[in-house]
Design an enzyme around this catalytic site. Structure first.
Site, PDB file in Angstrom:
ATOM      1  N   ARG A  40       7.042  32.584  44.739  1.00  0.00           N
ATOM      2  CA  ARG A  40       5.958  33.505  44.384  1.00  0.00           C
ATOM      3  C   ARG A  40       6.398  34.525  43.334  1.00  0.00           C
ATOM      4  NH1 ARG A  40       5.613  33.327  50.165  1.00  0.00           N
ATOM      5  NH2 ARG A  40       3.750  32.230  50.900  1.00  0.00           N
TER       6      ARG A  40
ATOM      7  N   LYS B 115      14.938  23.560  59.414  1.00  0.00           N
ATOM      8  CA  LYS B 115      14.510  24.023  60.724  1.00  0.00           C
ATOM      9  C   LYS B 115      14.006  25.463  60.592  1.00  0.00           C
ATOM     10  CE  LYS B 115      18.850  25.935  62.592  1.00  0.00           C
ATOM     11  NZ  LYS B 115      18.377  27.240  63.041  1.00  0.00           N
TER      12      LYS B 115
ATOM     13  N   ASP C  54      19.513  19.286  59.550  1.00  0.00           N
ATOM     14  CA  ASP C  54      20.285  20.149  60.438  1.00  0.00           C
ATOM     15  C   ASP C  54      21.669  20.216  59.818  1.00  0.00           C
ATOM     16  OD1 ASP C  54      21.913  21.322  62.354  1.00  0.00           O
ATOM     17  OD2 ASP C  54      20.945  20.330  64.046  1.00  0.00           O
ATOM     18  N   HIS C  55      22.019  21.379  59.251  1.00  0.00           N
ATOM     19  CA  HIS C  55      23.242  21.429  58.442  1.00  0.00           C
ATOM     20  C   HIS C  55      24.492  21.105  59.263  1.00  0.00           C
ATOM     21  CE1 HIS C  55      23.390  25.590  60.062  1.00  0.00           C
ATOM     22  NE2 HIS C  55      24.686  25.442  59.937  1.00  0.00           N
TER      23      HIS C  55
ATOM     24  N   LYS D  33      28.577  18.574  58.447  1.00  0.00           N
ATOM     25  CA  LYS D  33      29.973  18.985  58.554  1.00  0.00           C
ATOM     26  C   LYS D  33      30.866  17.765  58.783  1.00  0.00           C
ATOM     27  CE  LYS D  33      28.941  23.529  60.565  1.00  0.00           C
ATOM     28  NZ  LYS D  33      29.606  24.388  59.573  1.00  0.00           N
TER      29      LYS D  33
ATOM     30  N   GLU E 240      29.338  32.748  68.347  1.00  0.00           N
ATOM     31  CA  GLU E 240      29.337  33.539  67.120  1.00  0.00           C
ATOM     32  C   GLU E 240      29.777  34.963  67.439  1.00  0.00           C
ATOM     33  OE1 GLU E 240      25.842  32.570  64.355  1.00  0.00           O
ATOM     34  OE2 GLU E 240      25.025  32.173  66.340  1.00  0.00           O
TER      35      GLU E 240
ATOM     36  N   ASP F  17      16.932  28.582  68.345  1.00  0.00           N
ATOM     37  CA  ASP F  17      17.708  28.700  67.111  1.00  0.00           C
ATOM     38  C   ASP F  17      18.910  27.766  67.081  1.00  0.00           C
ATOM     39  OD1 ASP F  17      18.250  29.885  64.577  1.00  0.00           O
ATOM     40  OD2 ASP F  17      19.784  31.141  65.497  1.00  0.00           O
TER      41      ASP F  17
ATOM     42  N   HIS G 221      21.248  22.239  66.877  1.00  0.00           N
ATOM     43  CA  HIS G 221      22.687  22.044  66.686  1.00  0.00           C
ATOM     44  C   HIS G 221      23.363  21.483  67.943  1.00  0.00           C
ATOM     45  CE1 HIS G 221      21.894  24.155  63.117  1.00  0.00           C
ATOM     46  NE2 HIS G 221      22.254  25.365  63.462  1.00  0.00           N
TER      47      HIS G 221
ATOM     48  N   LYS H 245      25.508  35.039  70.614  1.00  0.00           N
ATOM     49  CA  LYS H 245      25.901  35.957  69.549  1.00  0.00           C
ATOM     50  C   LYS H 245      26.714  37.101  70.151  1.00  0.00           C
ATOM     51  CE  LYS H 245      22.261  34.981  66.219  1.00  0.00           C
ATOM     52  NZ  LYS H 245      23.224  34.433  65.249  1.00  0.00           N
TER      53      LYS H 245
END
Length: 497
Positions: free
Chosen positions: A56, A155, A184-185, A189, A223, A242, A247, A347
């Site tokens: 945008r 995602k 899905d990154h 890996k 994390e 999430d 994952h 987290k």
């Protein structure tokens, strides 16, 4: 007959235009542009390649190109010189897609991109539908004969099973399933893919990869960071949506699935779906015994005091969103019947670590006296996905000396120390796969449905539960309820620092 070893042909992209929707966003800057730069640097992109940003934010081609120069020096790469364009406009404005179509036709003519288009949706989820409908309205969902038109979707793919099915309805109204690449990154890996290499390229592991030898499995995605600037997003997601729904369940499927008949994409994805289908669905009656949630509060040290989740920017001061989730799963098939699988993510935990730990059965009879055992742990195979990528085999060994004492030792394989080759970033690998049309590491529509089918009952149960959400201090390993979850069977979490 020629017995000389065959050289593996290096994979490189065909002529194509990569179109990134959300080109001015954070994901584009942090992940996608570095991935394009690295592919160009490693000569994986042809000279007949172009990059088009769509967003945008008003911007001219030159301004967009200048921003790329400042970010990753993309213009230094010969594959991209003269091949960068920018289209500004609303995602629900048909004129945006008319101008995009004209830009793509121009690039076909001047760059030789052959009508091949890869559309990457790096936008908030609410923009998916207008972008897909806009592409279809301009006829960009169909490629001419001999060319391709593909769609990459980030995602979250829906918020639950009904919304995922509704998104599928929108997607499949314009694109056929073989054109769709749900990303899905984690699957990009090298260390996640190494789970497949470990299992299926080595005969020594296959006989012990089942309920006869394995006591239980733990999958941890921990994390150290909090939600940072993503508080507004996280309020509508939570740890279960999430991380666990995508994952964690993807890694679990790769670690537990049956050997595929071949490494063709559909063979491998079929086995993942079969494994997910075999996971026993939690019911309302037993969710309290199978799943635990938590939310981090202020914690740390006097010198490094970390804010609690409810103190983060964009978070409701009375929030009930979980920043920690743990579950016990059961797989109802021949290989895994009776083996518990413990998964957790959170987290503000003490360490950043993603790993799969398979703990083996203890010896049926241990003739060594207890006073000669120095903290002997059960044998385990630990697959470290990040950081310190590698594999550890934990076993008992005699301590050097005149006495016969046994304690735990490890054999370690390290990616960094073993291979001289540079490991590509996950997005680099997945972008190249999408350009090549290889769907192996992408998620099929029935995989998405199976993952939502597993987590939806737990999310719904938590949403209707008005009791206080369990808490844990920042920099601790989670709520006490999580220790009780695994401790009921006499087991304990493997906590790594």
């Amino acid at each position: 007959m020629d017995n000389a070893p065959q050289l593996i042909q290096e994979r490189s992209a065909p002529p194509a235009t990569l179109v990134i929707f959300g080109a001015s966003g954070d994901l584009t800057r942090r992940k996608l542009l570095p991935a394009v730069e690295s592919l160009a640097r490693h000569n994986r992109l042809p000279s007949e390649f172009a990059l088009v940003g769509v967003a945008r934010t008003p911007m001219a081609d030159e301004q967009f190109a200048d921003s790329l120069l400042g970010e990753r020096r993309l213009l230094d790469k010969p594959q991209l010189q003269g091949g960068i364009r920018y289209v500004s406009g609303g995602y629900d404005d048909p004129d945006t897609y008319k101008r995009l179509a004209e830009t793509l036709d121009e690039l076909d003519a001047v760059r030789g991109t052959a009508g091949n288009r890869l559309f990457y949706l790096s936008t908030p989820a609410e923009a998916f539908e207008p972008v897909i409908n806009g592409l279809a309205g301009a006829g960009l969902n169909h490629a001419r004969e001999g060319s391709f038109s593909r769609l990459v979707i980030e995602k979250p793919y829906g918020r639950d099973l009904p919304t995922a099915r509704e998104l599928d309805r929108v997607v499949h109204g314009s694109f056929d399933e073989p054109q769709v690449f749900r990303i899905d990154h984690y699957l990009g890996k090298d260390t996640v893919q190494n789970v497949l290499a470990l299992r299926f390229a080595n005969s020594i592991f296959q006989p012990i990869w089942d309920r006869s030898w394995i006591d239980h499995v733990q999958i941890t995605v921990a994390e150290t960071l909090g939600v940072g600037t993503r508080g507004g997003f996280y309020e509508h997601a939570g740890a279960m949506r999430d991380i666990v729904q995508n994952h964690v369940l993807q890694v679990l499927a790769l670690a537990l699935m049956e050997p595929p008949a071949s490494f063709e994409a559909e063979g491998l994805r079929n086995e993942k779906v079969k494994l997910l289908q075999a996971i026993r669905l939690p019911t309302n009656r037993d969710i309290a015994d199978l799943a635990v949630r938590g939310q981090y509060t202020r914690g740390g040290t006097r010198d490094d005091l970390m804010a609690g989740y409810r103190e983060e920017v964009g978070v409701d001061p009375l929030s009930r969103t979980e920043t920690y989730a743990a579950m016990r799963l059961n797989v109802d098939n021949w290989r895994w019947a009776g083996v518990p699988f413990y998964v957790r993510t959170g987290k503000r935990l003490p360490a950043r670590v993603t790993e799969v730990a398979l703990q083996f059965q203890r010896p049926p009879h241990l003739p060594i006296p207890q006073d000669q055992l120095t903290g002997l742990e059960a044998d385990a195979l630990i697959l470290r996905i990040q950081p310190n990528e590698g594999i550890s085999l934990r076993f008992g060994a005699k301590v050097p000396g005149h006495s016969f004492r046994v304690r735990t030792a490890s054999m370690d394989f390290s990616y960094e120390n073993t291979f001289a080759e540079e490991s590509p970033e996950a997005y680099e690998r997945l972008l190249l796969d999408a350009l090549l049309g290889d769907p192996t590491l992408f998620i099929r529509t029935d995989e998405v449905e199976q993952c939502w089918r597993i987590v939806d009952p737990i999310i719904e149960h938590w949403a209707s539960d008005n009791s206080p959400i369990p808490t844990y201090e920042a920099a601790s390993w989670g709520p006490a309820d999580a220790d009780r979850l695994i401790g009921r069977s006499g087991r304990a979490w493997k906590n790594s620092i």
